[in-house]
Scaffold this active site. Structure first.
Site, PDB file in Angstrom:
ATOM      1  N   ASN A  23     -20.018 -42.177  38.807  1.00  0.00           N
ATOM      2  CA  ASN A  23     -19.137 -41.585  39.836  1.00  0.00           C
ATOM      3  C   ASN A  23     -19.190 -42.286  41.062  1.00  0.00           C
ATOM      4  O   ASN A  23     -18.267 -42.212  41.956  1.00  0.00           O
ATOM      5  CB  ASN A  23     -19.597 -39.930  40.093  1.00  0.00           C
ATOM      6  CG  ASN A  23     -19.067 -39.392  38.813  1.00  0.00           C
ATOM      7  OD1 ASN A  23     -18.405 -39.720  37.929  1.00  0.00           O
ATOM      8  ND2 ASN A  23     -19.434 -38.040  38.740  1.00  0.00           N
ATOM      9  N   GLY A  74      -7.786 -37.977  39.530  1.00  0.00           N
ATOM     10  CA  GLY A  74      -8.603 -37.156  38.437  1.00  0.00           C
ATOM     11  C   GLY A  74      -7.696 -36.062  38.032  1.00  0.00           C
ATOM     12  O   GLY A  74      -8.204 -34.891  37.543  1.00  0.00           O
ATOM     13  N   ALA A  75      -6.367 -36.049  38.205  1.00  0.00           N
ATOM     14  CA  ALA A  75      -5.421 -34.773  37.963  1.00  0.00           C
ATOM     15  C   ALA A  75      -5.367 -34.578  36.575  1.00  0.00           C
ATOM     16  O   ALA A  75      -4.955 -33.246  36.492  1.00  0.00           O
ATOM     17  CB  ALA A  75      -4.181 -35.164  38.643  1.00  0.00           C
ATOM     18  N   ALA A  76      -5.770 -35.311  35.667  1.00  0.00           N
ATOM     19  CA  ALA A  76      -5.436 -34.763  34.350  1.00  0.00           C
ATOM     20  C   ALA A  76      -6.759 -34.288  33.621  1.00  0.00           C
ATOM     21  O   ALA A  76      -6.880 -33.765  32.626  1.00  0.00           O
ATOM     22  CB  ALA A  76      -4.965 -35.976  33.362  1.00  0.00           C
ATOM     23  N   ASP A 120      -4.380 -40.255  37.570  1.00  0.00           N
ATOM     24  CA  ASP A 120      -5.270 -40.272  36.687  1.00  0.00           C
ATOM     25  C   ASP A 120      -5.334 -41.600  35.768  1.00  0.00           C
ATOM     26  O   ASP A 120      -4.314 -42.216  35.792  1.00  0.00           O
ATOM     27  CB  ASP A 120      -5.706 -39.168  35.653  1.00  0.00           C
ATOM     28  CG  ASP A 120      -6.827 -38.794  35.258  1.00  0.00           C
ATOM     29  OD1 ASP A 120      -7.559 -39.753  34.338  1.00  0.00           O
ATOM     30  OD2 ASP A 120      -7.426 -37.644  35.356  1.00  0.00           O
ATOM     31  N   HIS A 138     -24.438 -29.620  48.249  1.00  0.00           N
ATOM     32  CA  HIS A 138     -24.051 -29.038  47.079  1.00  0.00           C
ATOM     33  C   HIS A 138     -24.999 -29.491  45.798  1.00  0.00           C
ATOM     34  O   HIS A 138     -24.312 -30.455  44.897  1.00  0.00           O
ATOM     35  CB  HIS A 138     -22.746 -29.356  46.963  1.00  0.00           C
ATOM     36  CG  HIS A 138     -22.006 -29.089  45.270  1.00  0.00           C
ATOM     37  ND1 HIS A 138     -22.016 -27.478  45.240  1.00  0.00           N
ATOM     38  CD2 HIS A 138     -21.571 -29.347  44.604  1.00  0.00           C
ATOM     39  CE1 HIS A 138     -21.291 -27.454  44.084  1.00  0.00           C
ATOM     40  NE2 HIS A 138     -21.370 -28.516  43.432  1.00  0.00           N
ATOM     41  N   GLY A 196     -10.371 -31.665  33.861  1.00  0.00           N
ATOM     42  CA  GLY A 196     -10.778 -30.233  33.461  1.00  0.00           C
ATOM     43  C   GLY A 196     -10.554 -29.579  34.712  1.00  0.00           C
ATOM     44  O   GLY A 196     -10.063 -28.321  34.831  1.00  0.00           O
ATOM     45  N   ILE A 197     -10.757 -30.092  35.830  1.00  0.00           N
ATOM     46  CA  ILE A 197     -10.647 -29.464  37.417  1.00  0.00           C
ATOM     47  C   ILE A 197      -9.079 -29.865  37.582  1.00  0.00           C
ATOM     48  O   ILE A 197      -8.285 -29.138  38.274  1.00  0.00           O
ATOM     49  CB  ILE A 197     -11.495 -29.912  38.359  1.00  0.00           C
ATOM     50  CG1 ILE A 197     -13.065 -29.555  38.282  1.00  0.00           C
ATOM     51  CG2 ILE A 197     -11.044 -29.476  39.812  1.00  0.00           C
ATOM     52  CD1 ILE A 197     -13.887 -30.237  38.980  1.00  0.00           C
ATOM     53  N   GLY A 198      -8.860 -30.992  37.338  1.00  0.00           N
ATOM     54  CA  GLY A 198      -7.591 -31.787  38.119  1.00  0.00           C
ATOM     55  C   GLY A 198      -6.400 -31.006  37.567  1.00  0.00           C
ATOM     56  O   GLY A 198      -5.438 -30.522  38.394  1.00  0.00           O
ATOM     57  N   ASP A 246     -19.847 -22.956  45.978  1.00  0.00           N
ATOM     58  CA  ASP A 246     -21.032 -22.194  46.468  1.00  0.00           C
ATOM     59  C   ASP A 246     -20.493 -20.977  47.230  1.00  0.00           C
ATOM     60  O   ASP A 246     -21.584 -19.826  47.203  1.00  0.00           O
ATOM     61  CB  ASP A 246     -21.862 -22.892  47.455  1.00  0.00           C
ATOM     62  CG  ASP A 246     -22.207 -24.304  46.332  1.00  0.00           C
ATOM     63  OD1 ASP A 246     -22.425 -24.229  45.194  1.00  0.00           O
ATOM     64  OD2 ASP A 246     -22.308 -25.454  47.210  1.00  0.00           O
TER      65      ASP A 246
HETATM   66  N1  NAD Z   1     -17.776 -29.841  44.082  1.00  0.00           N
HETATM   67  C1  NAD Z   1     -18.007 -29.192  43.109  1.00  0.00           C
HETATM   68  O1  NAD Z   1     -18.408 -28.047  43.366  1.00  0.00           O
HETATM   69  C2  NAD Z   1     -17.885 -29.462  41.846  1.00  0.00           C
HETATM   70  C3  NAD Z   1     -17.644 -28.538  40.905  1.00  0.00           C
HETATM   71  C4  NAD Z   1     -17.280 -28.717  39.491  1.00  0.00           C
HETATM   72  C5  NAD Z   1     -17.022 -30.145  39.011  1.00  0.00           C
HETATM   73  N2  NAD Z   1     -17.389 -31.104  40.186  1.00  0.00           N
HETATM   74  C6  NAD Z   1     -17.454 -32.420  39.740  1.00  0.00           C
HETATM   75  O2  NAD Z   1     -15.920 -32.738  39.603  1.00  0.00           O
HETATM   76  C7  NAD Z   1     -15.880 -33.826  38.457  1.00  0.00           C
HETATM   77  C8  NAD Z   1     -14.865 -33.719  37.792  1.00  0.00           C
HETATM   78  O3  NAD Z   1     -14.997 -32.733  36.985  1.00  0.00           O
HETATM   79  P1  NAD Z   1     -14.199 -32.420  35.554  1.00  0.00           P
HETATM   80  O4  NAD Z   1     -14.686 -31.230  34.863  1.00  0.00           O
HETATM   81  O5  NAD Z   1     -12.695 -32.355  36.337  1.00  0.00           O
HETATM   82  O6  NAD Z   1     -14.228 -33.683  34.751  1.00  0.00           O
HETATM   83  P2  NAD Z   1     -13.321 -34.274  33.603  1.00  0.00           P
HETATM   84  O7  NAD Z   1     -13.932 -35.290  32.771  1.00  0.00           O
HETATM   85  O8  NAD Z   1     -12.586 -33.111  32.774  1.00  0.00           O
HETATM   86  O9  NAD Z   1     -12.084 -34.995  34.486  1.00  0.00           O
HETATM   87  C9  NAD Z   1     -12.318 -36.118  35.250  1.00  0.00           C
HETATM   88  C10 NAD Z   1     -11.036 -36.843  35.296  1.00  0.00           C
HETATM   89  O10 NAD Z   1     -11.391 -37.979  36.104  1.00  0.00           O
HETATM   90  C11 NAD Z   1     -10.486 -38.983  35.646  1.00  0.00           C
HETATM   91  N3  NAD Z   1     -11.022 -39.951  36.029  1.00  0.00           N
HETATM   92  C12 NAD Z   1     -12.298 -41.068  35.737  1.00  0.00           C
HETATM   93  N4  NAD Z   1     -12.108 -41.930  36.493  1.00  0.00           N
HETATM   94  C13 NAD Z   1     -11.146 -42.216  37.183  1.00  0.00           C
HETATM   95  C14 NAD Z   1     -10.550 -42.855  38.241  1.00  0.00           C
HETATM   96  N5  NAD Z   1     -11.261 -44.132  38.852  1.00  0.00           N
HETATM   97  N6  NAD Z   1      -9.603 -42.693  38.849  1.00  0.00           N
HETATM   98  C15 NAD Z   1      -8.818 -41.614  38.506  1.00  0.00           C
HETATM   99  N7  NAD Z   1      -9.225 -40.685  37.778  1.00  0.00           N
HETATM  100  C16 NAD Z   1     -10.257 -41.030  37.056  1.00  0.00           C
HETATM  101  C17 NAD Z   1     -10.883 -38.989  34.229  1.00  0.00           C
HETATM  102  O11 NAD Z   1      -9.863 -39.389  33.387  1.00  0.00           O
HETATM  103  C18 NAD Z   1     -10.686 -37.140  33.971  1.00  0.00           C
HETATM  104  O12 NAD Z   1      -9.179 -36.810  33.490  1.00  0.00           O
HETATM  105  C19 NAD Z   1     -17.363 -34.126  37.976  1.00  0.00           C
HETATM  106  O13 NAD Z   1     -18.014 -35.297  38.866  1.00  0.00           O
HETATM  107  C20 NAD Z   1     -18.048 -32.789  38.477  1.00  0.00           C
HETATM  108  O14 NAD Z   1     -19.504 -32.873  38.504  1.00  0.00           O
HETATM  109  C21 NAD Z   1     -17.763 -30.711  41.254  1.00  0.00           C
HETATM  110  O1  LMR Z   2     -22.903 -27.969  38.251  1.00  0.00           O
HETATM  111  C1  LMR Z   2     -22.001 -28.919  38.194  1.00  0.00           C
HETATM  112  O2  LMR Z   2     -22.419 -29.890  37.759  1.00  0.00           O
HETATM  113  C2  LMR Z   2     -20.617 -28.803  38.517  1.00  0.00           C
HETATM  114  C3  LMR Z   2     -20.556 -28.336  39.891  1.00  0.00           C
HETATM  115  O3  LMR Z   2     -20.976 -28.919  40.914  1.00  0.00           O
HETATM  116  C4  LMR Z   2     -20.913 -26.751  40.150  1.00  0.00           C
HETATM  117  O4  LMR Z   2     -21.395 -26.280  40.987  1.00  0.00           O
HETATM  118  O5  LMR Z   2     -20.453 -26.005  39.071  1.00  0.00           O
END
Ligand code: NAD
Ligand code: LMR
Length: 333
Positions: free
Chosen positions: A93, A8-10, A34, A177, A12-14, A149
């Protein structure tokens, strides 16, 4: 060789997470996987003058990306929009995480795995159940990332008491979480912090930590959830783990959501598990060369925290069952 794979490197987080990890000399190969845009992000990062080699891997190249991985970090999947809970992301997911777990089992069964994809309370059980099915599950090596958190707690308490340095004051956050499953143990902050708060202040602060993610989702107004603070938290956790598993540093502690088999020696963890029936829980963990060295004892909770914990336990049970049932119902024997 220390190969770290971001799945998921491309996203928003990646992207910012990959940037932060590119700065570490502990990593020799950063592999970006990704389903879209991975080669472009990799080409860009590869020009940065640090030690690691960077490779990009597209949709059909998951196996190649994962082969030989030391650590796999997973921020793949869809984020929330306003009005959604993390559990609303389960439908999409869960399948993504299941497929990545299968890829890890087939290509790098001994890797450390850091699951960021939501809902973490359920995606971690999915990941572990898939590894179990392949006979390669090591509970010391799979982590649900709840570090955000902890990061938020440090920051938010410092806004209430400005003499607190948020960069050095760590707060233990247990449970899970999402919302009510996030239980910050503010009573453990030294210096009588909790005693200095009114009940209203304590309620407001606790609620803010539990629902901090909603603040960002609301402010981004449909454009996703926390990405930059999550990248910071994810990099902090990854680097702490690498310092323990690559450099042999001992004694570092982070709160993280793990399968409680990760420490079978701790009697208080056993007692907690017998009382609650929970197999997964976020708690302070000490790292060692194999990942989880110890799950630390739960400290003595205030009666306020005890109530929060009981609410968390009920919700966690449902979240965990949902993850494990998904694997039972959606995998071919
Ligand atoms: N644990 C935490 O505290 C926390 C915090 C923030 C976000 N998140 C979660 O992280 C996830 C990603 O958030 P984001 O903002 O980066 O989303 P995003 O949509 O910006 O990025 C997700 C990336 O995953 C890729 N992707 C989708 N399916 C895939 C697959 N099968 N294999 C590889 N890559 C794949 C997409 O192409 C995209 O580039 C979400 O589920 C979000 O809820 C968790
Ligand atoms: O809130 C969300 O959905 C993303 C993440 O789990 C967070 O805590 O910011």
């Amino acid at each position: 060789m220390v190969k770290v794979v971001i799945c998921g490197a491309a996203g928003g987080i990646g992207q910012p997470l990959s940037l932060l990890l590119k700065q570490s000399n502990l990593i020799t190969h950063l592999a970006l996987f990704d389903v879209v845009n991975a080669p472009g992000v990799a080409a860009d990062l590869s020009h940065i003058n640090t030690k690691s080699k960077v490779t990009g891997h597209g949709k059909e190249e998951m196996d190649e990306a994962l082969q030989g991985a030391h650590t796999v970090v997973i921020p793949a999947g869809v984020p929330r929009k306003p009005g959604m809970t993390r559990d609303d992301l389960f439908k999409i997911n869960a399948g993504i995480v299941r497929d990545l777990a299968t890829g890890v089992a087939n290509n790098c069964p001994g890797a450390f795995v850091l699951v960021i994809s939501n809902p973490v309370n359920s995606t971690v059980p999915i990941f572990c159940e898939i590894l179990k099915k392949h006979g390669v599950f090591n509970p010391k090596k799979v982590f649900g990332i709840s570090t955000l958190d902890v990061v938020r707690s440090s920051k938010f308490i410092s806004e209430v008491n400005t003499s607190i340095d948020p960069s050095t004051t760590r707060v233990t956050v247990v449970g899970g979480h999402s919302g009510a499953t996030i239980v910050p143990l503010l009573s453990q902050i030294p210096g009588g912090f909790v005693g200095s708060l009114s009940q209203d202040q304590l309620d407001t602060l606790t609620h803010r930590i539990q629902y901090g993610g909603d603040e960002v989702v609301k402010a981004k107004d449909g454009a996703g959830s926390a990405t930059l603070s999550m990248a910071y938290a994810g990099a902090r956790f990854t680097l702490t783990l690498l310092q323990a598993t690559v450099s042999g540093q001992r004694g570092s502690v982070e709160s993280t959501y793990v399968n409680l088999d990760a420490d079978l020696t701790n009697e208080s963890v056993k007692a907690f598990r017998n009382r609650t029936g929970l197999d997964y829980f976020a708690q302070d963990v000490e790292f060692g060369p194999d990942g989880v060295e110890k799950i630390l004892d739960l400290p003595t909770l205030s009666s306020y925290e005890q109530k929060l914990l009981e609410t968390a336990i009920a919700e966690l049970k449902t979240n965990i069952d949902k993850g494990t049932s998904f694997v039972t119902e959606n995998t071919i024997a």
